[in-house]
Write a protein that holds these residues in place. Structure first.
Motif, PDB file in Angstrom:
ATOM      1  N   GLY A 236       0.782  -1.218   0.000  1.00 57.32           N
ATOM      2  CA  GLY A 236       0.000   0.000   0.000  1.00 57.32           C
ATOM      3  C   GLY A 236       0.814   1.267   0.000  1.00 57.32           C
ATOM      4  O   GLY A 236       0.253   2.354  -0.005  1.00 57.32           O
ATOM      5  N   VAL A 237       2.140   1.182   0.008  1.00 57.73           N
ATOM      6  CA  VAL A 237       2.973   2.376   0.043  1.00 57.73           C
ATOM      7  C   VAL A 237       3.588   2.588  -1.328  1.00 57.73           C
ATOM      8  O   VAL A 237       4.289   1.720  -1.837  1.00 57.73           O
ATOM      9  CB  VAL A 237       4.079   2.261   1.105  1.00 57.73           C
ATOM     10  N   LEU A 238       3.321   3.730  -1.929  1.00 59.93           N
ATOM     11  CA  LEU A 238       3.898   4.031  -3.223  1.00 59.93           C
ATOM     12  C   LEU A 238       5.387   4.288  -3.076  1.00 59.93           C
ATOM     13  O   LEU A 238       5.804   5.019  -2.182  1.00 59.93           O
ATOM     14  CB  LEU A 238       3.247   5.283  -3.820  1.00 59.93           C
TER      15      LEU A 238
ATOM     16  N   THR B  86       7.474   8.215  -2.993  1.00 61.65           N
ATOM     17  CA  THR B  86       6.433   9.226  -2.888  1.00 61.65           C
ATOM     18  C   THR B  86       6.786  10.196  -1.772  1.00 61.65           C
ATOM     19  O   THR B  86       7.071   9.788  -0.662  1.00 61.65           O
ATOM     20  CB  THR B  86       5.069   8.566  -2.580  1.00 61.65           C
TER      21      THR B  86
ATOM     22  N   ILE C  67      -0.364   7.986  -9.466  1.00 62.53           N
ATOM     23  CA  ILE C  67      -0.552   6.542  -9.333  1.00 62.53           C
ATOM     24  C   ILE C  67      -0.410   5.864 -10.692  1.00 62.53           C
ATOM     25  O   ILE C  67       0.212   4.798 -10.807  1.00 62.53           O
ATOM     26  CB  ILE C  67      -1.922   6.225  -8.701  1.00 62.53           C
TER      27      ILE C  67
ATOM     28  N   LEU D 177      -3.144  -1.604  -2.628  1.00 62.56           N
ATOM     29  CA  LEU D 177      -3.199  -0.155  -2.499  1.00 62.56           C
ATOM     30  C   LEU D 177      -4.191   0.180  -1.394  1.00 62.56           C
ATOM     31  O   LEU D 177      -5.408   0.206  -1.612  1.00 62.56           O
ATOM     32  CB  LEU D 177      -3.602   0.495  -3.826  1.00 62.56           C
TER      33      LEU D 177
ATOM     34  N   GLN E 121      -2.947   4.226   4.025  1.00 68.56           N
ATOM     35  CA  GLN E 121      -1.493   4.240   3.853  1.00 68.56           C
ATOM     36  C   GLN E 121      -1.085   5.086   2.650  1.00 68.56           C
ATOM     37  O   GLN E 121      -0.094   5.820   2.692  1.00 68.56           O
ATOM     38  CB  GLN E 121      -0.969   2.811   3.703  1.00 68.56           C
ATOM     39  N   LEU E 122      -1.855   4.984   1.576  1.00 69.17           N
ATOM     40  CA  LEU E 122      -1.545   5.767   0.380  1.00 69.17           C
ATOM     41  C   LEU E 122      -1.697   7.261   0.631  1.00 69.17           C
ATOM     42  O   LEU E 122      -0.841   8.060   0.244  1.00 69.17           O
ATOM     43  CB  LEU E 122      -2.460   5.348  -0.769  1.00 69.17           C
ATOM     44  N   SER E 123      -2.793   7.653   1.265  1.00 69.42           N
ATOM     45  CA  SER E 123      -3.021   9.076   1.503  1.00 69.42           C
ATOM     46  C   SER E 123      -1.951   9.649   2.424  1.00 69.42           C
ATOM     47  O   SER E 123      -1.488  10.779   2.228  1.00 69.42           O
ATOM     48  CB  SER E 123      -4.420   9.303   2.091  1.00 69.42           C
TER      49      SER E 123
ATOM     50  N   VAL F 111      -7.456  10.284  -3.118  1.00 69.56           N
ATOM     51  CA  VAL F 111      -6.874   8.957  -3.333  1.00 69.56           C
ATOM     52  C   VAL F 111      -7.983   7.945  -3.589  1.00 69.56           C
ATOM     53  O   VAL F 111      -7.880   7.105  -4.487  1.00 69.56           O
ATOM     54  CB  VAL F 111      -6.014   8.532  -2.127  1.00 69.56           C
TER      55      VAL F 111
END
Length: 237
Positions: free
Chosen positions: A11-13, A16, A38, A53, A57-59, A69
């Motif tokens: 879930g971590v880009l 980023t 993304i 994703l 976690q992404l936000s 997101v």
């Protein structure tokens, strides 16, 4: 031997940076920027098959609120780029699915390049040339990330020059689905320059307004690009 990218939490880009969107006042612009970031990770293969994703976690990783997101993920799910119910993930494509994408790209991008050559203007040709020069620079530096990004922009710019929203809406998601499946060996990464001549042929054909040459070179490039992908395509012919 295939190169193995470093592991990371689901879930971590990768790469980023936080708070990069804080100066974007328009919610619509913010949503589009999050979506584009993304999609770049998908096109360049930084997001890999099986990656999850996770919204929160992404936000956090992107330094923005969950809303843009969530909108981006829902948009990608609607396009069939991401799959899942509670948590979306990058799908693993079967050899049959990869062969379908190859064949559909040949047909639809072949149609797009014919239209694009016929109606390309000087601005469109200059942009296409710029994408090619970016590919050259990335190949000289063995920079896979920027090479894949420039390559995608080169091809998708051709699609957009066809001025068909329908074609663009079909072809762009195919590129997003294909990106995570790209797995180049270390030797292949050192030979990025070998793919330049066929792109030069496409560019030269555009400048010469040679529809047949542009279409032929593009179809050859699509076939060649699938040679490094996993799966036995010969049994599916």
């Amino acid at each position: 031997m295939k190169s193995k990218p470093p592991s990371r939490p689901d879930g971590v880009l990768p790469e980023t940076r936080q708070n990069q969107f804080e100066n974007l006042a328009s919610p619509a612009l913010l949503q589009e920027q999050v979506y584009r970031q993304i999609t770049e990770k998908l096109i360049t293969g930084e997001l890999r098959p099986g990656d999850q994703l996770v919204l929160r976690q992404l936000s956090t990783a992107m330094g923005t609120s969950p809303m843009p997101v969530r909108d981006a993920l829902q948009r990608l799910a609607a396009q069939g780029v991401l799959v899942g119910k509670r948590t979306l993930c990058v799908p693993t494509l079967s050899p049959r699915e990869l062969a379908d994408i190859r064949d559909i790209r040949q047909t639809l991008e072949g149609l797009a390049v014919v239209r694009a050559v016929k109606q390309a203007d000087s601005e469109g040709l200059a942009t296409l040339s710029s994408h090619y020069r970016q590919m050259e620079a990335a190949a000289r530096n063995n920079d896979l990330h920027h090479f894949l990004k420039a390559n995608a922009h080169f091809h998708l710019h051709i699609v957009r020059m066809a001025e068909s929203p329908v074609l663009t809406g079909i072809i762009e998601p195919l590129w997003l689905r294909l990106g995570p499946a790209i797995k180049l060996s270390e030797q292949e990464q050192r030979q990025l320059h070998l793919t330049l001549p066929i792109h030069r042929r496409i560019l030269d054909a555009f400048n010469a307004r040679d529809v047949r040459a542009a279409e032929q070179a593009l179809r050859e490039d699509i076939l060649d690009s699938f040679a490094s992908l996993p799966g036995n395509f010969s049994s599916l012919e």
